[in-house]
Design a protein around this motif. Structure first.
Motif, short mmCIF file in Angstrom:
data_model
loop_
_atom_site.label_atom_id
_atom_site.label_comp_id
_atom_site.label_asym_id
_atom_site.label_seq_id
_atom_site.Cartn_x
_atom_site.Cartn_y
_atom_site.Cartn_z
N ALA A 56 -28.52 -23.68 2.76
CA ALA A 56 -27.12 -23.54 3.16
C ALA A 56 -26.77 -24.54 4.27
O ALA A 56 -25.69 -25.15 4.26
N ALA A 57 -27.68 -24.71 5.24
CA ALA A 57 -27.44 -25.65 6.34
C ALA A 57 -27.37 -27.09 5.84
O ALA A 57 -26.50 -27.86 6.25
N ALA A 58 -28.28 -27.45 4.94
CA ALA A 58 -28.29 -28.82 4.42
C ALA A 58 -27.01 -29.12 3.66
O ALA A 58 -26.47 -30.23 3.74
N ALA A 59 -26.51 -28.13 2.93
CA ALA A 59 -25.26 -28.33 2.19
C ALA A 59 -24.11 -28.60 3.15
O ALA A 59 -23.29 -29.50 2.91
N ARG A 60 -24.03 -27.84 4.24
CA ARG A 60 -22.97 -28.07 5.23
C ARG A 60 -23.12 -29.45 5.88
O ARG A 60 -22.14 -30.19 6.05
N MET A 61 -24.35 -29.77 6.26
CA MET A 61 -24.57 -31.02 6.98
C MET A 61 -24.39 -32.24 6.08
O MET A 61 -24.01 -33.31 6.55
N SER A 62 -24.63 -32.09 4.80
CA SER A 62 -24.40 -33.21 3.87
C SER A 62 -22.92 -33.56 3.78
O SER A 62 -22.56 -34.66 3.37
N ARG A 63 -22.07 -32.63 4.18
CA ARG A 63 -20.62 -32.85 4.18
C ARG A 63 -20.11 -33.20 5.58
O ARG A 63 -18.91 -33.16 5.84
N GLY A 64 -21.03 -33.49 6.49
CA GLY A 64 -20.64 -33.90 7.83
C GLY A 64 -20.73 -32.83 8.89
O GLY A 64 -20.35 -33.08 10.05
N GLY A 65 -21.21 -31.65 8.53
CA GLY A 65 -21.33 -30.59 9.51
C GLY A 65 -22.42 -30.85 10.52
O GLY A 65 -23.34 -31.64 10.28
N ARG A 66 -22.34 -30.17 11.63
CA ARG A 66 -23.33 -30.29 12.70
C ARG A 66 -24.12 -28.99 12.81
O ARG A 66 -23.66 -27.94 12.38
N LEU A 67 -25.31 -29.10 13.41
CA LEU A 67 -26.16 -27.93 13.62
C LEU A 67 -26.26 -27.67 15.12
O LEU A 67 -26.64 -28.55 15.89
N PHE A 68 -25.89 -26.43 15.52
CA PHE A 68 -25.97 -26.04 16.91
C PHE A 68 -26.99 -24.92 17.07
O PHE A 68 -26.95 -23.92 16.35
N TYR A 69 -27.92 -25.10 18.02
CA TYR A 69 -28.83 -24.03 18.42
C TYR A 69 -28.28 -23.42 19.71
O TYR A 69 -27.93 -24.14 20.64
N LEU A 70 -28.24 -22.10 19.79
CA LEU A 70 -27.84 -21.44 21.02
C LEU A 70 -28.82 -20.34 21.37
O LEU A 70 -29.17 -19.51 20.52
N GLY A 71 -29.28 -20.33 22.62
CA GLY A 71 -30.19 -19.30 23.07
C GLY A 71 -30.27 -19.31 24.58
O GLY A 71 -29.72 -20.19 25.25
N ALA A 72 -30.96 -18.33 25.12
CA ALA A 72 -31.15 -18.22 26.57
C ALA A 72 -32.63 -18.26 26.89
O ALA A 72 -33.47 -17.88 26.06
N GLY A 73 -32.97 -18.73 28.07
CA GLY A 73 -34.36 -18.74 28.50
C GLY A 73 -35.24 -19.55 27.57
O GLY A 73 -34.88 -20.65 27.14
N THR A 74 -36.42 -19.00 27.24
CA THR A 74 -37.36 -19.71 26.37
C THR A 74 -36.73 -20.08 25.04
O THR A 74 -36.90 -21.20 24.55
N ALA A 75 -35.99 -19.15 24.44
CA ALA A 75 -35.36 -19.42 23.15
C ALA A 75 -34.39 -20.59 23.24
O ALA A 75 -34.36 -21.46 22.37
#
Length: 302
Positions: A56-75
């Protein structure tokens, strides 16, 4: 005293380890190593859900989408680390894979108290990035309940963005909030509640899979070669020459000429050699193929 921590596997206390501080160093190391060995199997149990999230992520990104990671501390630190490794490894634009940590960049080295408790902070951080429905937001939290990560996923999903949640507890709010919930249950930690240990290792393995396999799907590799590597130093320039050699078997002088002609672009250099085309043609074919070298080679060979 009973708290809601009691329901979290990652926070569980292990009485059998109550005197670990009295053991020899080697014995403690063996115990820790045995705990770490449990992580790959826990990740393995989630592979179908990880694969679905990647597709699903690759399909979005192939159309120009970006990937965001969000977490706190170690994560959050693990997300920032994974994102920061994508440009030198896969020649991605720095804005294509972005790690956001509760409390901002300073929280990478110094804890920012209370930042993880704010869902509104996650919304503000995503708004600052101009989040759209075409993007991918991945919240990561060992407990699976961190408000910053859960809030990020809830907000992104409401906007229509693809959402992924990675946690280390079953039935977590984070997995429930995400379109793709991944729960790698690694069990209680050697040191109670220290989720930088097994939980952190599990999160790192999952993020490695998501970024690496997504980039493979986007044509950032040729076989298992990093053909989009960015040669920003002498080590990487040497690696670039080696990759072209492994892909083509060409002699050194041909490789050097191809890399010079293509401005050091490994993928383009390989295409000029294997496709027997000049650098401008290689560039055009790669653009037309969406950066997929195999497709560009097929086009070069007619």
């Amino acid at each position: 005293m009973s708290t809601d921590f009691d329901a979290l596997t990652t926070e569980a206390y292990r009485p059998e380890l109550a005197e670990i501080d009295r053991r020899s160093t080697l014995d403690i190391a063996r115990a820790m190593n045995a705990e770490d060995a449990l992580v790959p199997a826990a990740v393995g149990a989630e592979l179908p859900r990880i694969a679905a999230a990647i597709d699903a992520a690759a399909a979005r990104m192939s159309r120009g989408g970006r990937l965001f990671y969000l977490g706190a501390g170690t994560a959050g630190r693990l997300g920032v680390l994974d994102a920061s490794e994508c440009p030198p490894t896969f020649n991605t634009d720095p804005g294509q894979v972005v790690g956001l940590i509760a409390g901002g960049p300073g929280a990478f080295v110094t804890a920012v108290e209370g930042a993880e408790d704010s869902a509104l902070l996650a919304k503000a951080d995503l708004d600052a990035q101009g989040l759209t429905a075409g993007d991918v937001v991945l919240g990561v939290s060992a407990s699976g309940r961190t408000p910053y990560a859960v809030g990020a996923v809830e907000y992104a999903r409401a906007l229509g963005a693809l959402t992924i949640g990675v946690s280390c507890n079953a039935d977590s709010p984070l997995a429930a909030a995400a379109e793709h919930g991944i729960e790698v249950v690694v069990g209680p930690e050697l040191i109670a509640g220290s989720t930088r240990l097994k939980a952190g290792t599990a999160q790192k393995l999952v993020l490695n899979m998501i970024s690496t396999i997504t980039m493979i799907k986007l044509g950032k590799t040729y076989g298992n070669l990093m053909v989009d590597v960015r040669a920003s130093n002498e080590k990487l320039r040497a690696r670039s020459r080696r990759i072209v050699h492994l892909a083509t078997g060409a002699p050194d002088e041909v490789i050097e000429a191809a890399l010079t002609e293509t401005g050091g672009e490994v993928k383009n250099a390989i295409l000029t050699i294997l496709g027997n085309v000049d650098a401008p043609t290689a560039g055009r074919l790669l653009t037309e193929s969406g950066g997929h070298l195999r497709a560009a080679l097929a086009a070069a060979h007619g």
